[in-house]
Design a protein around this motif. Structure first.
Motif, PDB file in Angstrom:
ATOM      1  N   TRP A 182       0.893  -1.182   0.145  1.00  0.00           N
ATOM      2  CA  TRP A 182       0.037   0.060   0.035  1.00  0.00           C
ATOM      3  C   TRP A 182       0.667   1.139  -0.003  1.00  0.00           C
ATOM      4  O   TRP A 182       0.508   2.206  -0.762  1.00  0.00           O
ATOM      5  CB  TRP A 182      -0.972  -0.028   1.394  1.00  0.00           C
ATOM      6  CG  TRP A 182      -1.977   1.114   1.165  1.00  0.00           C
ATOM      7  CD1 TRP A 182      -3.122   1.140   0.648  1.00  0.00           C
ATOM      8  CD2 TRP A 182      -1.649   2.507   1.644  1.00  0.00           C
ATOM      9  NE1 TRP A 182      -3.836   2.235   0.779  1.00  0.00           N
ATOM     10  CE2 TRP A 182      -3.002   3.100   1.577  1.00  0.00           C
ATOM     11  CE3 TRP A 182      -0.753   3.116   2.748  1.00  0.00           C
ATOM     12  CZ2 TRP A 182      -3.024   4.575   2.032  1.00  0.00           C
ATOM     13  CZ3 TRP A 182      -0.972   4.404   3.090  1.00  0.00           C
ATOM     14  CH2 TRP A 182      -1.989   5.153   3.075  1.00  0.00           C
TER      15      TRP A 182
ATOM     16  N   ARG B   5     -14.008  -0.908   4.522  1.00  0.00           N
ATOM     17  CA  ARG B   5     -13.596  -1.420   3.080  1.00  0.00           C
ATOM     18  C   ARG B   5     -12.065  -1.791   3.171  1.00  0.00           C
ATOM     19  O   ARG B   5     -11.693  -2.515   2.423  1.00  0.00           O
ATOM     20  CB  ARG B   5     -13.690   0.114   2.527  1.00  0.00           C
ATOM     21  CG  ARG B   5     -13.329   0.049   1.031  1.00  0.00           C
ATOM     22  CD  ARG B   5     -14.029  -0.994   0.107  1.00  0.00           C
ATOM     23  NE  ARG B   5     -13.954  -0.722  -1.359  1.00  0.00           N
ATOM     24  CZ  ARG B   5     -14.494  -1.407  -2.206  1.00  0.00           C
ATOM     25  NH1 ARG B   5     -15.495  -2.402  -1.843  1.00  0.00           N
ATOM     26  NH2 ARG B   5     -14.188  -1.106  -3.377  1.00  0.00           N
ATOM     27  N   TRP B   6     -11.041  -1.094   3.947  1.00  0.00           N
ATOM     28  CA  TRP B   6      -9.597  -1.454   4.024  1.00  0.00           C
ATOM     29  C   TRP B   6      -9.491  -2.724   4.429  1.00  0.00           C
ATOM     30  O   TRP B   6      -8.866  -3.575   3.872  1.00  0.00           O
ATOM     31  CB  TRP B   6      -9.000  -0.373   4.950  1.00  0.00           C
ATOM     32  CG  TRP B   6      -7.610  -0.794   5.112  1.00  0.00           C
ATOM     33  CD1 TRP B   6      -7.195  -1.210   6.241  1.00  0.00           C
ATOM     34  CD2 TRP B   6      -6.425  -1.059   4.059  1.00  0.00           C
ATOM     35  NE1 TRP B   6      -5.696  -1.654   6.248  1.00  0.00           N
ATOM     36  CE2 TRP B   6      -5.339  -1.378   4.880  1.00  0.00           C
ATOM     37  CE3 TRP B   6      -6.539  -0.884   2.732  1.00  0.00           C
ATOM     38  CZ2 TRP B   6      -4.265  -1.905   4.193  1.00  0.00           C
ATOM     39  CZ3 TRP B   6      -5.153  -0.979   2.064  1.00  0.00           C
ATOM     40  CH2 TRP B   6      -4.067  -1.749   2.887  1.00  0.00           C
ATOM     41  N   VAL B   9     -10.499  -5.093   1.656  1.00  0.00           N
ATOM     42  CA  VAL B   9      -9.330  -5.209   0.683  1.00  0.00           C
ATOM     43  C   VAL B   9      -8.304  -5.943   1.227  1.00  0.00           C
ATOM     44  O   VAL B   9      -7.599  -6.611   0.628  1.00  0.00           O
ATOM     45  CB  VAL B   9      -8.967  -3.595   0.273  1.00  0.00           C
ATOM     46  CG1 VAL B   9      -7.862  -3.576  -0.492  1.00  0.00           C
ATOM     47  CG2 VAL B   9     -10.194  -2.933  -0.284  1.00  0.00           C
ATOM     48  N   PHE B  13      -6.752  -8.991  -0.614  1.00  0.00           N
ATOM     49  CA  PHE B  13      -5.323  -8.890  -1.014  1.00  0.00           C
ATOM     50  C   PHE B  13      -4.322 -10.032  -0.423  1.00  0.00           C
ATOM     51  O   PHE B  13      -3.611 -10.713  -1.152  1.00  0.00           O
ATOM     52  CB  PHE B  13      -4.563  -7.603  -0.488  1.00  0.00           C
ATOM     53  CG  PHE B  13      -3.015  -7.330  -0.859  1.00  0.00           C
ATOM     54  CD1 PHE B  13      -2.575  -7.090  -2.021  1.00  0.00           C
ATOM     55  CD2 PHE B  13      -2.276  -7.604   0.329  1.00  0.00           C
ATOM     56  CE1 PHE B  13      -1.296  -6.972  -2.244  1.00  0.00           C
ATOM     57  CE2 PHE B  13      -0.928  -7.241   0.230  1.00  0.00           C
ATOM     58  CZ  PHE B  13      -0.420  -7.076  -1.172  1.00  0.00           C
ATOM     59  N   SER B  32     -14.097  -9.879  -7.097  1.00  0.00           N
ATOM     60  CA  SER B  32     -14.509  -8.421  -7.337  1.00  0.00           C
ATOM     61  C   SER B  32     -15.993  -8.249  -8.068  1.00  0.00           C
ATOM     62  O   SER B  32     -16.718  -7.417  -7.710  1.00  0.00           O
ATOM     63  CB  SER B  32     -13.460  -7.852  -8.020  1.00  0.00           C
ATOM     64  OG  SER B  32     -12.416  -8.163  -8.094  1.00  0.00           O
ATOM     65  N   LEU B  38     -12.893  -2.173  -6.503  1.00  0.00           N
ATOM     66  CA  LEU B  38     -12.317  -3.332  -5.696  1.00  0.00           C
ATOM     67  C   LEU B  38     -11.230  -4.062  -6.542  1.00  0.00           C
ATOM     68  O   LEU B  38     -10.016  -4.301  -6.076  1.00  0.00           O
ATOM     69  CB  LEU B  38     -13.220  -4.382  -5.213  1.00  0.00           C
ATOM     70  CG  LEU B  38     -12.683  -5.474  -4.157  1.00  0.00           C
ATOM     71  CD1 LEU B  38     -11.846  -4.985  -3.226  1.00  0.00           C
ATOM     72  CD2 LEU B  38     -13.794  -6.468  -3.830  1.00  0.00           C
ATOM     73  N   GLU B  41      -8.303  -1.668  -7.227  1.00  0.00           N
ATOM     74  CA  GLU B  41      -7.394  -1.549  -5.851  1.00  0.00           C
ATOM     75  C   GLU B  41      -6.626  -2.629  -5.686  1.00  0.00           C
ATOM     76  O   GLU B  41      -5.403  -2.661  -5.284  1.00  0.00           O
ATOM     77  CB  GLU B  41      -8.449  -1.526  -4.718  1.00  0.00           C
ATOM     78  CG  GLU B  41      -8.084  -1.244  -3.353  1.00  0.00           C
ATOM     79  CD  GLU B  41      -7.383   0.171  -3.249  1.00  0.00           C
ATOM     80  OE1 GLU B  41      -7.579   0.964  -4.246  1.00  0.00           O
ATOM     81  OE2 GLU B  41      -6.564   0.176  -2.289  1.00  0.00           O
ATOM     82  N   LEU B  42      -7.133  -4.140  -5.708  1.00  0.00           N
ATOM     83  CA  LEU B  42      -6.262  -4.995  -5.563  1.00  0.00           C
ATOM     84  C   LEU B  42      -5.337  -5.295  -6.637  1.00  0.00           C
ATOM     85  O   LEU B  42      -4.286  -5.513  -6.185  1.00  0.00           O
ATOM     86  CB  LEU B  42      -7.400  -6.742  -5.798  1.00  0.00           C
ATOM     87  CG  LEU B  42      -8.513  -6.736  -4.406  1.00  0.00           C
ATOM     88  CD1 LEU B  42      -9.357  -7.892  -4.799  1.00  0.00           C
ATOM     89  CD2 LEU B  42      -7.657  -6.947  -3.309  1.00  0.00           C
TER      90      LEU B  42
END
Lengths: 193, 881
Positions: A182, B5-6, B9, B13, B32, B38, B41-42
């Motif tokens: 991140w 949300r994090w 994720v 991940f 997803s 999402l 993001e991933l």
């Protein structure tokens, strides 16, 4: 604060803080900071030169000096390392900020006085940016931030971090990989955008 | 981002991270769904993870201690120090800060540079020394030397030195900014040499020559700063031979420090010659001889002492990066270097080749006597070059260059710089640790904790050097380990516990590097030490027993290995109980022994017991579970239970890839075994790419000359033989023979196996005589090492018999084939493929011999048309007719 930071005090403070005394934390911070500085500048009486200069060594040494290990619970130890790692973060980031400021305000040709062990690293991470990113991470994953502090600023290994955080090394590895991914992404974005 | 949300994720991940390739892609698709945010993001996190490299894997760039102690120096700006008024800070670093100050008690204001030594660096003696030496320092009067004017101490007791204030820019920046061609750079450099020469005549050694200490004024005059300062800070450096403290190292600059300075040995004028060599190298090429900036102190030390710099004419073709002044990265390219010298890369390379290469490298030799004997000689040789006269410097021969560090062994091919660096880590660490341990002795309350840390650290570093753990490293780590060994005994004489850890770790590393004699020696010593330390049962004793057993196993001493494994297993069971990962390891190791001896039943039992424990204790997804699966599979494989074996190999391979990544040596093992199975099932086309992948991994991670490579090579060779691609196969087997002989010695079973394969290759190619020779060599070795009914002996014997048939030597051939047949029959029963095959070969023999009746009987057996159950004794009798 000179000689008052003996190990009884700090041990007491750790225990007090762990017991819920919020005020103890500030005193602890000061004591640890003083000790780190004293160790770093080799001011201690009878001290021989020859210290390792890594953060890990400093932090470990401060711990050994300040804390009576027979009296503390692992949780106290965790708190100590957490505080020390946060301190290291603050110290290094402040330093990086000041250097940046000095550069911007400079104007005069400076004779770079290139000493051997002054900060340098080939691909050094911009600590100021890193710090900002960590502050953002704090908003939604403060445990990850503690972990990064311990690993990166405190120099603790996976196993040590696991011990301090009271989780398994596998968890630390996973969380570290995640935080790193991140942060790396955010850092890349901030430098390219 | 929202916390919920994090968390989501993050979980996804981490799950995705455990999957690879398509599996990962599928996973992302699946989780997803329609949520494209999402997915993005991933994917971005995953690619960031892959790109992160060493990001944050090293400590922050700043040296924590230096920063902290700088904090302790109160700023002096605006204050007065003696007659000087401090104007502003112009620089700071590890030794302290430099200020611009003016002496304003006079009518005209003299500008001076004021260097305040940082707290912790300063001592009273320093000032005393300053007073006693200042006459000498002040007497050095040279247009290119900034004079030392004065000295004193601040209110806080910090010493300071006052020097002539020079306004200018560091030498290399000046040269680059003005795009000076080589000749001008050399001229400028010669005037620096002249200044150093004068100082040397006054018995003052600079000790810290570097671009930052050589400023060029606006008029183009170079000025040397800080003459004599380094010595004031460290008087002892010149007087005796010992290891420098960190404080002392701080005074010099590793990039420009000579090997003797790094090692804390006597510093002489030759050290300045060396530093000037580094300066010249950088001035001419734009590169430094070594890249040290990323390395911890002890690694720097060993790099400087051992790594050979590239020739200047070569290095100018290199692209590299250096830390820039602002903490960023500066790219150095052949074009940028040439441009700064008003040349093309090609021309620059030509101009540097020959004389200048020789001159620079002579100044940079590791051993002081082999450098220029004085700065003057260096300057003279540069003048020779400028004026087209022959120069004194000659190229160093490679033999010497490879020199001391590698003296006791042959190193395969070219030694990569990285490999040298890597090797350096090991010795460096040991040095450092010994030093620290000595210091710690005085602090009893920390000694124990420290010792543990020291050992753990060392173990970690050494493990990283281990080709299995530290992926893809070069084998010349060996050099470093070997070099470290003689020092262990003396370094840890008073700390047997640490000595044991170090010997153990080094022994393991030797073993993994295929150096069994050295491994055996180190592990035996570790075992002795630990037995003395811990007495009876102890985990570390068991660990050492086990490691030593592995070495004995690897060198083919199965009895010796078994005894050690047995002892380790019993001890571990007493310490840990039955369900423990270490117990599983012991079982696994014993399984290896049983399997080698041909006792498949016992081996399977041991492997399966180990597997059960590992699954229980370690969970299903663990490399050791993959290892156990693999071992059981090999047994099934040997028993021709192909489907079951294939399944287990696949499972093992999948776990390895998942847990270890695609390029890990254990993945190579899995690939290899699966390929052998496919090979046995005649799926040659499928097997080949697997073998090749395995071989590529082995070569990359283990180095070209590692035993692990032999297995991959041999198997691929056999496959190619089967595909009638003889020249390719032969080439591989010759390589394999060479490695095996080097690693295990001429009479080792591993060498015999290679001969057997060579024999089969020649036999298939049609050169029966040569094939026979190879088989003879095979048997000569195996007869002394393995029981007569060992599968390897049986295979070799049968093949030797077949060759004898083709050579028309029937009596001898009959003896071999019947022996092999009987042994195989007894071992595997009448329906075994090998038994049937051997029967066919016997039939061939009798046919060729002109005894068709006997032949017919065996032919029937080989076709499965006759029951062979009672054939064995009868056959023997028939043969004797």
């Amino acid at each position: 604060m000179s000689e008052s930071a003996d190990n009884t005090d700090v041990t007491q403070l750790l225990i007090a803080w762990n017991g819920g005394e919020v005020g103890a934390r500030d005193q602890l911070l000061r004591a640890v900071y003083e000790e780190l500085r004293r160790i770093a500048s080799g001011q201690l009486v009878g001290e021989k030169p020859g210290h390792t200069l890594q953060a890990t060594a400093l932090v470990n040494e401060a711990y050994l000096r300040l804390v009576d290990q027979t009296r503390v619970h692992w949780r106290n130890r965790a708190h100590f390392f957490g505080i020390a790692a946060q301190l290291m973060r603050r110290i290094l980031v402040d330093y990086a900020r000041r250097r940046q400021a000095a550069k911007r305000g400079g104007g005069v040709t400076i004779v770079e006085f290139e000493d051997s062990l002054t900060p340098r690293s080939r691909r050094s991470v911009d600590l100021v940016v890193l710090d900002d990113i960590l502050t953002r991470l704090e908003e939604f994953d403060s445990r990850a931030v503690r972990l990064v502090e311990l690993r990166y600023f405190g120099g603790l290994t996976i196993e040590e971090t696991a011990e301090v955080l009271g989780v398994s090394p596998a968890t630390v590895k996973r969380e570290w990989a995640t935080a790193r991914a991140w942060m790396h992404r955010e850092l890349t974005r901030s430098s390219s955008g | 981002m929202k916390k919920d949300r994090w968390d989501e994720v993050k979980d996804l991940f981490q799950l995705a991270l455990e999957r690879r390739g398509e599996e990962r892609q599928d996973f992302i698709e699946e989780v997803s769904g329609d949520d494209s945010t999402l997915r993005v993001e991933l994917e971005s996190l995953l690619s960031s993870h892959d790109e992160a490299g060493t990001f944050m894997s090293r400590p922050p760039g700043a040296d924590a201690a230096a920063v902290l102690s700088l904090e302790a120096d109160a700023p002096l700006v605006g204050k007065r120090l003696g007659p000087y008024r401090v104007v502003r800070r112009v620089g700071r670093g590890g030794t302290g800060s430099v200020y611009l100050a003016v002496r304003d008690d006079d009518e005209f204001q003299l500008r001076v540079a004021l260097k305040v030594i940082r707290r912790g660096m300063a001592t009273d003696e320093m000032l005393q020394r300053f007073r006693s030496e200042r006459q000498i320092l002040a007497s050095i009067d040279h247009p290119n030397i900034a004079r030392l004017l004065d000295g004193g101490s601040t209110e806080d007791g910090l010493p300071y030195f006052v020097m002539e204030y020079i306004e200018g820019e560091p030498l290399h920046h000046y040269c680059d900014n003005n795009r000076l061609p080589l000749r001008d750079r050399i001229r400028l450099f010669r005037s620096v040499c002249d200044a150093v020469r004068l100082a040397h005549q006054n018995l003052v050694v600079h000790r810290d020559l570097k671009p930052g200490n050589i400023l060029v004024t606006a008029d183009g005059v170079p000025k040397l700063l800080d003459f004599g300062i380094a010595k004031l800070l460290n008087p002892e450096l010149s007087s005796d031979t010992r290891e420098p403290t960190v404080m002392e190292l701080r005074v010099m600059t590793p990039e420009y420090a000579s090997p003797e300075q790094m090692q804390g040995k006597a510093v002489t004028t030759a050290s300045d010659v060396y530093s000037l060599g580094v300066l010249l190298y950088e001035l001419l090429t734009g590169h430094r001889p070594y890249t040290l900036s990323d390395l911890p102190l002890h690694e720097m030390e060993l790099t400087v002492c051992t790594a050979e710099p590239d020739r200047p004419s070569d290095v100018v073709e290199v692209h590299s990066e250096e830390p820039g002044r602002d903490g960023g990265v500066r790219e150095i390219s052949p074009e940028s270097v040439a441009r700064a010298r008003q040349a093309t890369p090609e021309r620059l390379r030509r101009e540097l080749g020959g004389d200048l290469d020789n001159i620079v490298l002579k100044a940079l030799r590791k051993e002081p006597p082999r450098r220029y004997s004085s700065v003057e000689k260096l300057a003279d040789d540069l003048a020779n070059h400028l004026e087209g006269r022959p120069v004194a410097a000659q190229p160093d021969t490679f033999g010497y260059r490879a020199g001391k560090f590698l003296r006791r062994h042959r190193v395969p091919t070219a030694i990569a710089a990285t490999a040298m660096l890597f090797g350096i880590v090991l010795t460096g660490t040991i040095f450092l640790q010994s030093r620290r341990v000595a210091a710690e002795r005085d602090r009893a309350e920390h000694a124990a904790a420290e010792a543990v840390a020291v050992s753990a650290f060392l173990q970690e570093v050494l493990a990283a050097a281990d080709p299995i753990e530290g992926l893809g490293r070069d084998v010349s780590v060996l050099a470093a380990v070997e070099d470290a060994v003689p020092r262990i005994g003396t370094s840890f004489a008073e700390n047997p516990e640490i000595e044991a850890v170090i010997r153990y770790t080094i022994g393991k590393t030797f073993a993994r590097l295929g150096r069994f004699d050295e491994a055996d020696e180190q592990l035996r010593q570790a075992l002795t030490l630990r037995r003395q330390l811990f007495g009876g049962d102890h985990a570390e004793i068991a660990e050492t027993l086990n490691a030593l057993g592995e070495v004995r196993y690897d060198r083919g001493d199965f009895d010796g290995a078994e005894r050690l494994y047995d002892e380790a297993l019993a001890m571990r069971r007493r310490i840990f109980g039955a369900q423990h990962a270490d117990v599983a390891t012991s079982l696994d190791n014993l399984g290896n022994i049983y399997q080698e001896r041909g006792d498949e039943e016992a081996a399977e039992q041991a492997y399966r017991d180990g597997l059960a424990i590992r699954r229980e204790v370690l969970g299903p997804d663990h490399r050791d579970v993959a290892g156990s699966l693999n071992n059981v599979a090999t047994i099934l494989h040997d028993r021709d239970e192909y489907d079951a074996a294939e399944e287990m190999y696949m499972e093992s391979l999948a776990i390895s890839r998942r847990v270890l990544g695609d390029t890990h040596p254990e993945v190579a093992t899995s690939l290899n075994n699966l390929a052998v199975l496919l090979h046995d099932r005649d799926k040659l086309e499928e097997a080949e790419p697997l073998y090749r992948e395995a071989l590529a991994i082995s070569r990359r991670t283990l180095g070209a000359q590692h035993p692990g490579v032999v297995v991959s090579i041999s198997n691929l060779a056999v496959l190619l033989t089967g595909m009638k691609r003889f020249p390719e196969a032969e080439e591989l087997l010759s390589e394999s023979l060479e490695i095996s002989t080097a690693v295990w010695g001429e009479g080792a079973v591993q060498v015999a196996y290679v001969y057997r394969q060579l024999g089969s290759l020649e036999f298939d190619r049609g050169d029966v005589a040569l094939a026979f020779e190879h088989y003879e060599r095979t048997m000569a070795i195996l007869d002394t090492k393995l029981p007569t009914d060992h599968p390897e002996v049986v295979y070799a014997l049968a093949r030797k018999g077949r060759a004898l048939t083709a050579l028309d030597r029937y009596i001898e051939g009959e003896e071999c084939l019947l022996k092999a047949y009987n042994a195989a029959f007894k071992r595997w029963g009448p329906e075994d493929v090998d038994v049937l095959e051997f029967a066919g070969w016997i039939a061939d023999l009798y046919d060729a011999w002109g005894r068709p009746q006997v032949a017919e009987g065996y032919r029937a057996i080989s076709h499965g048309e006759a029951v062979a159950a009672t054939a064995s004794p009868v056959v023997t009798g028939a043969g004797q007719n």
